[in-house]
Design a protein around this motif. Structure first.
Motif, mmCIF file in Angstrom:
data_model
loop_
_atom_site.group_PDB
_atom_site.id
_atom_site.type_symbol
_atom_site.label_atom_id
_atom_site.label_comp_id
_atom_site.label_asym_id
_atom_site.label_seq_id
_atom_site.Cartn_x
_atom_site.Cartn_y
_atom_site.Cartn_z
ATOM 1 N N ASN A 1 0.846 -1.190 0.000
ATOM 2 C CA ASN A 1 0.000 0.000 0.000
ATOM 3 C C ASN A 1 0.885 1.245 0.000
ATOM 4 O O ASN A 1 2.008 1.230 0.518
ATOM 5 C CB ASN A 1 -0.886 -0.008 1.247
ATOM 6 C CG ASN A 1 -1.764 1.209 1.347
ATOM 7 O OD1 ASN A 1 -2.668 1.405 0.543
ATOM 8 N ND2 ASN A 1 -1.500 2.070 2.334
ATOM 9 N N ASP B 1 0.285 5.385 1.025
ATOM 10 C CA ASP B 1 -0.584 6.464 1.487
ATOM 11 C C ASP B 1 0.010 7.802 1.075
ATOM 12 O O ASP B 1 1.236 7.997 1.111
ATOM 13 C CB ASP B 1 -0.736 6.426 3.008
ATOM 14 C CG ASP B 1 -1.757 5.395 3.451
ATOM 15 O OD1 ASP B 1 -2.738 5.173 2.711
ATOM 16 O OD2 ASP B 1 -1.564 4.802 4.530
ATOM 17 N N LYS C 1 -6.627 1.161 3.388
ATOM 18 C CA LYS C 1 -5.288 0.643 3.159
ATOM 19 C C LYS C 1 -5.348 -0.495 2.150
ATOM 20 O O LYS C 1 -6.358 -1.188 2.038
ATOM 21 C CB LYS C 1 -4.695 0.128 4.475
ATOM 22 C CG LYS C 1 -4.216 1.220 5.419
ATOM 23 C CD LYS C 1 -3.582 0.610 6.652
ATOM 24 C CE LYS C 1 -3.063 1.688 7.584
ATOM 25 N NZ LYS C 1 -2.441 1.104 8.794
ATOM 26 N N TYR C 2 -4.279 -0.667 1.447
ATOM 27 C CA TYR C 2 -4.146 -1.741 0.469
ATOM 28 C C TYR C 2 -5.138 -1.586 -0.691
ATOM 29 O O TYR C 2 -5.501 -2.559 -1.323
ATOM 30 C CB TYR C 2 -4.276 -3.118 1.145
ATOM 31 C CG TYR C 2 -3.237 -3.314 2.214
ATOM 32 C CD1 TYR C 2 -1.919 -3.606 1.876
ATOM 33 C CD2 TYR C 2 -3.547 -3.153 3.556
ATOM 34 C CE1 TYR C 2 -0.941 -3.758 2.842
ATOM 35 C CE2 TYR C 2 -2.571 -3.303 4.534
ATOM 36 C CZ TYR C 2 -1.273 -3.605 4.171
ATOM 37 O OH TYR C 2 -0.312 -3.745 5.130
#
Length: 794
Positions: free
Chosen positions: A618, A620, A681-682
């Protein structure tokens, strides 16, 4: 309208100046949910008792099958799913350098292999001492022996789809498959073995007798038995329409090639000059119906001309006919279709963009990703290609029922999945122009992944007064060469394929999947009249309708688009503290203003054994302002980076914006606004659309007062399973990404493009305009044989 002739820019991070090391956290406090010693002891007794079934399974296993590990399902409480807590759980089950967590089940339980009685004794010994492992024992809700999922079809003639447990060990898996094949042969079971990819092997069993089925169900490494999915691709042509001039390629000119994974393409006059001389087919002539593939091909080559619109902007490509679907009356099982697709794609490694307008009706899971989707992901990972995949159709609108979710295959992570929106509204049609087509299936994909990502024009539908379904179709060709109409996501998808091909052909350089996806998604917006909530529009048509090729690659003076491509290595991140925000965008109150669109597309690490956690990496993004650079004390244990931000203010948090903008509101920025609280996330694609004037007054005062500085931060994250797998293989984990940022003056007062360019130069960023190919001419032949030139990029 002001001309768009300023090319978007590519820029690079400034080496070590913009690189940071990931810093460790502090504090060793136990989580609040850790149990008391008394409760830990009670859990210990419960868990140790549950290991009895596993011990019996290991003891009773035949001598020639004792190499097959037993498998535990370990349920972990939801608030203990963080990577650090998983490590504490793993300590109970892992000996020395082992990592025995081999996957995640459909219901988010961990699958833990136990390879011997000695290993089971090791686990039992750890559970006997719960106070030594307080976090790990507290995190576990249940331990039980794994049981395979068995879902037998009602029709005994339906083939069975059988999967074995993947123990994450090639030698063991190969030996298990060999033992299973021997079992099938002993029981006279007809079978076919297909490699779906990512270590996923599927067995198709035909006409299995009850006693033989019992032997399959009792096989020690069985994971699941399901009905084998079957696929058909159909087309019902509507009313013939007008004729269209024929385009012909210029001899000696090179054209981008799109592969068409479909039912075949008829060599009608409009298409024949553009068909690649090569061809793939899995079927004889009497097994093929080319209606569907011909309609798709017509949209790829003549989509804009057929609708008298500039939806894509470029449509001169070579087409490679890959006939992977037979005619509808025959149908095709999933394993055969995947094999056909893989054979077609791998036989033509120079073809890097494929259109797949078909692929089943079974809804995808809310949690687990489909085998079909994983197979498409593995193929794209191996070849570096893109598959544009249709989001699927349903007719639930005829009975006023909710739409079906996207089908299995449309949950492919690496594929670009396309829904349909209405291009017009006929008498009985249900939705206005620009709204999701009534038949277009809806997302999200598993784990709330945004699927479809894009939508394009594929028709409208409704009900006549007598209750009969009616359609307003888009135009293309029949196998006889007539212009006819039809509806479906099958016919919105080739418009996006044509757009990606046009972008790749227009932009100089090698085929770049991440860049092409980022450009298309970054350009996407919603129709100005679309009155759906932000969540509903994201669920139904993803990020919206992409722009045309020229609109994507050029800016006007009041905006600037920057592209950053790089990769993030585990243990580091990117922090740009002099981001080139235009200093001219300051209002009379001394506050920065403007519209900002940010799109982040990553190439995630995938693991087919990890259930809903299929995406294993992931990135961000944070973007905002800060007061000044501060010097940090690197002598402290948790401080690795010598500089940082003073009072950072991340503008990508929805809490900074007035609540009325979190829902539909009729406003000029509505088609581009993206404020999603659960940007999970992911998720491999993230998009943000913010208007700084929509922030609350207090947040504008705190975060936007000039002369604050601007920053961009990109942080990578890898799952616990990915880190352990990489450690075992000696792999350096990294993650590629493409980031697009557009900054715009909505008041059209200032030259944003020049201001950003100056800032790039002042702050020593390497940058250049995106490199484009030159223009050439295309021959156009009318139906009466007359020819004339038509401009097209080379």
């Amino acid at each position: 309208m002001e001309s768009r002739n300023l090319p978007i820019k590519l820029f690079s991070k400034r080496g070590t100046q913009d690189e940071r090391r990931t810093e460790g956290g502090g504090g060793g406090d136990l989580p609040t949910w850790v149990l008391s010693e008394e409760l830990l002891e009670l859990k210990s007794v419960e868990f140790r008792e549950s290991l009895g079934a596993t011990a019996q399974t290991i003891a009773e296993r035949p001598a020639d099958r004792r190499f097959i590990p037993a498998l535990l399902k370990v349920t972990v409480r939801e608030d203990a799913m963080a990577k650090s807590h998983r490590g504490e759980v793993a300590k109970i089950f892992n000996r020395k350098e082992e990592y025995n967590f081999i996957g995640v089940s459909e219901d988010l339980d961990f699958l833990v292999k136990v390879d011997s009685a000695e290993h089971l004794a090791f686990i039992d010994h750890n559970l006997e001492r719960p106070t030594v492992f307080p976090i790990g024992v507290s995190a576990i809700d249940e331990i039980r022996l794994f049981e395979p999922r068995i879902d037998l079809p009602a029709d005994p003639d339906t083939p069975l789809k059988v999967k074995l447990i993947n123990f994450q060990n090639r030698q063991i898996n190969q030996r298990i498959e060999s033992e299973f094949e021997q079992t099938l042969k002993i029981n006279d079971i007809i079978y076919k073995k297909t490699e779906y990819g990512f270590g996923l092997t599927v067995f198709k069993l035909d006409h299995v007798q009850p006693d033989a089925l019992l032997s399959v169900q009792e096989f020690e490494a069985l994971y699941s038995i399901d009905p084998m999915p079957s696929y058909r691709i159909t087309l019902d042509e509507l009313t013939p329409s007008e004729t269209l001039p024929i385009k012909e390629p210029i001899e000696g000119q090179e054209y981008f090639t799109i592969g068409v994974l479909d039912s075949g393409i008829a060599p009608i006059p409009h298409l024949a000059p553009w068909l690649d001389k090569r061809r793939y087919t899995a079927y004889s002539e009497n097994e093929v119906d080319r209606s569907h593939g011909t309609f798709v091909a017509g949209i790829l080559l003549y989509g804009d001309e057929l609708e008298k619109s500039n939806w894509v902007g470029i449509s001169e490509f070579k087409l490679l006919d890959a006939t992977v679907f037979p005619q509808p009356r025959i149908g095709i099982d999933e394993d055969e279709l995947i094999e056909n697709i893989r054979n077609a794609v791998t036989a033509h490694p120079d073809v890097l963009l494929w259109n797949l307008s078909g692929g089943g009706s079974l809804e995808c899971s809310a949690r687990d990703f489909s085998d079909f989707g994983k197979a498409l992901d593995d193929l794209q990972h191996q070849t570096g290609e893109i598959i544009c995949k249709s989001a699927g159709n349903c007719n639930k609108f005829a009975t006023s029922e909710p739409k079906l979710r996207i089908p299995t295959s449309a949950d492919s992570i690496r594929s670009l999945v396309v829904g349909s929106i209405a291009h017009a509204r006929g008498t009985n049609d249900l939705v206005p122009e620009g709204h999701p087509s009534p038949f277009s299936r809806t997302g999200f994909g598993p784990n709330k992944i945004v699927k479809p990502e894009l939508a394009h024009y594929g028709g409208n539908a409704g009900l006549a007064p007598n209750g009969r379904m009616t359609f307003t179709g888009v135009n293309s060709f029949s196998t006889s060469g007539q212009v006819v109409q039809q509806v479906g996501t099958s016919f919105s998808t080739p418009r996006v394929s044509a757009l990606l091909a046009g972008l790749s052909h227009r932009v100089a350089g090698d085929f770049d999947p991440l860049l092409l996806k980022a450009l298309a998604i970054h350009s996407a917006r919603y129709h100005h009249s679309l009155k759906l909530s932000p969540m509903d529009r994201l669920r139904e048509i993803g990020y919206g309708l992409p722009g045309s090729v020229e609109n994507i690659i050029f800016n006007d003076p009041h905006e600037s688009t920057l592209i950053l491509q790089d990769n993030i290595v585990r243990g580091g991140y990117i922090e740009i503290l002099d981001f080139p925000f235009p200093d001219v965008l300051v209002n009379d109150e001394g506050q920065y203003y403007g519209e900002i669109i940010i799109t982040l597309v990553t190439n995630p690490r995938l693991d087919s054994t990890q259930g809903a956690e299929y995406c294993q990496s992931n990135i961000d993004a944070s973007f905002g302002t800060y007061d000044r650079i501060r010097i940090r004390d690197t002598t402290k244990r948790t401080v690795s980076n010598p500089i940082g931000k003073q009072n950072p203010y991340n503008l990508l948090l929805s809490s900074h914006y007035a609540s009325r903008f979190h829902r539909f509101i009729d406003h000029p920025f509505t088609p581009e606004r993206q404020l999603r609280d659960d940007m999970g996330k992911y998720h491999p694609i993230k998009k943000y659309g913010i208007n700084l004037q929509e922030m609350t007054e207090s947040h504008r005062v705190r975060g936007l007062m000039s002369p604050k500085k601007w920053y961009l931060e990109l942080k990578g994250l890898f799952s616990h399973a990915a880190e352990n797998a990489a450690a075992a293989d000696g792999e350096q984990l990294s993650q590629e990404f493409c980031l697009a940022v557009t900054i715009r003056d909505p008041l059209k007062r200032h030259d944003v493009y020049s201001s950003v360019t100056r800032s790039l130069n002042v702050n020593n960023f390497q940058h250049n305009n995106i490199q484009l190919r030159n223009e050439v001419n295309i021959n156009v032949r009318n139906t009466n044989g007359e020819t004339g030139p038509q401009s097209s990029p080379n």
